[in-house]
Motif scaffolding. Structure first.
Motif, mmCIF file in Angstrom:
data_model
loop_
_atom_site.group_PDB
_atom_site.id
_atom_site.type_symbol
_atom_site.label_atom_id
_atom_site.label_comp_id
_atom_site.label_asym_id
_atom_site.label_seq_id
_atom_site.Cartn_x
_atom_site.Cartn_y
_atom_site.Cartn_z
ATOM 1 N N SER A 1 27.157 39.022 42.621
ATOM 2 C CA SER A 1 28.149 37.976 42.102
ATOM 3 C C SER A 1 28.985 38.895 40.870
ATOM 4 O O SER A 1 29.986 38.421 40.851
ATOM 5 C CB SER A 1 27.254 36.874 41.340
ATOM 6 O OG SER A 1 26.401 37.409 40.244
ATOM 7 N N ASP A 2 28.420 39.686 40.228
ATOM 8 C CA ASP A 2 29.179 40.525 39.289
ATOM 9 C C ASP A 2 30.346 41.104 39.987
ATOM 10 O O ASP A 2 31.558 41.202 39.498
ATOM 11 C CB ASP A 2 28.559 41.444 38.397
ATOM 12 C CG ASP A 2 27.459 40.597 37.454
ATOM 13 O OD1 ASP A 2 27.756 39.416 37.104
ATOM 14 O OD2 ASP A 2 26.693 41.310 36.970
ATOM 15 N N THR B 1 33.227 39.233 40.924
ATOM 16 C CA THR B 1 33.751 38.845 39.928
ATOM 17 C C THR B 1 34.890 39.970 39.653
ATOM 18 O O THR B 1 36.038 39.780 39.348
ATOM 19 C CB THR B 1 33.040 38.518 38.597
ATOM 20 O OG1 THR B 1 32.161 37.239 39.082
ATOM 21 C CG2 THR B 1 33.865 38.144 37.608
ATOM 22 N N LYS C 1 38.994 39.994 39.825
ATOM 23 C CA LYS C 1 39.496 40.075 38.534
ATOM 24 C C LYS C 1 40.913 41.261 38.912
ATOM 25 O O LYS C 1 42.017 41.498 38.453
ATOM 26 C CB LYS C 1 38.794 40.648 37.452
ATOM 27 C CG LYS C 1 38.192 39.608 36.624
ATOM 28 C CD LYS C 1 37.401 40.172 35.526
ATOM 29 C CE LYS C 1 36.707 39.074 34.810
ATOM 30 N NZ LYS C 1 35.939 39.584 33.638
ATOM 31 N N TYR D 1 33.310 33.545 47.854
ATOM 32 C CA TYR D 1 31.862 34.337 47.569
ATOM 33 C C TYR D 1 31.180 34.361 48.769
ATOM 34 O O TYR D 1 30.594 35.414 49.036
ATOM 35 C CB TYR D 1 31.222 33.711 46.507
ATOM 36 C CG TYR D 1 29.985 34.330 46.302
ATOM 37 C CD1 TYR D 1 30.012 35.952 45.677
ATOM 38 C CD2 TYR D 1 28.967 33.888 46.413
ATOM 39 C CE1 TYR D 1 29.041 36.495 45.353
ATOM 40 C CE2 TYR D 1 27.561 34.668 45.900
ATOM 41 C CZ TYR D 1 27.724 35.758 45.503
ATOM 42 O OH TYR D 1 26.644 36.616 45.049
#
Length: 76
Positions: free
Chosen positions: A24-25, A28, A32, A48
């Motif tokens: 999940s990181d 992200t 970004k 996702y």
């Protein structure tokens, strides 16, 4: 998959490292770094679920070989 290049880039840069970030990181960070333009989130971006599907379909086996790591891709 039109996002394959970007997803593979993010996995190689952020997931297959000694830091061992969570998926999940990594997702992200992918969003970004690759799916913002002029401070706005692009509508055309992987979900996702698409990110996880790609990860599960193209898992990499990490094998220690000498000092470095050799990455083997496998498809089942």
């Amino acid at each position: 998959n039109k996002y394959a290049f970007d997803i593979r880039w993010a996995l190689n840069k952020y997931y297959y490292t000694r830091d061992k970030r969570s998926l999940s990181d990594v997702y992200t960070l992918l969003i970004k770094e690759r799916f913002y333009k002029d401070g706005a989130l692009l509508e055309d971006r992987p979900t996702y679920s698409q990110f996880l599907y790609y990860y599960n379909k193209h898992k990499i086996l990490n094998c220690k070989y000498g000092r470095g790591e050799v990455l083997f891709s496998h498809n089942y």
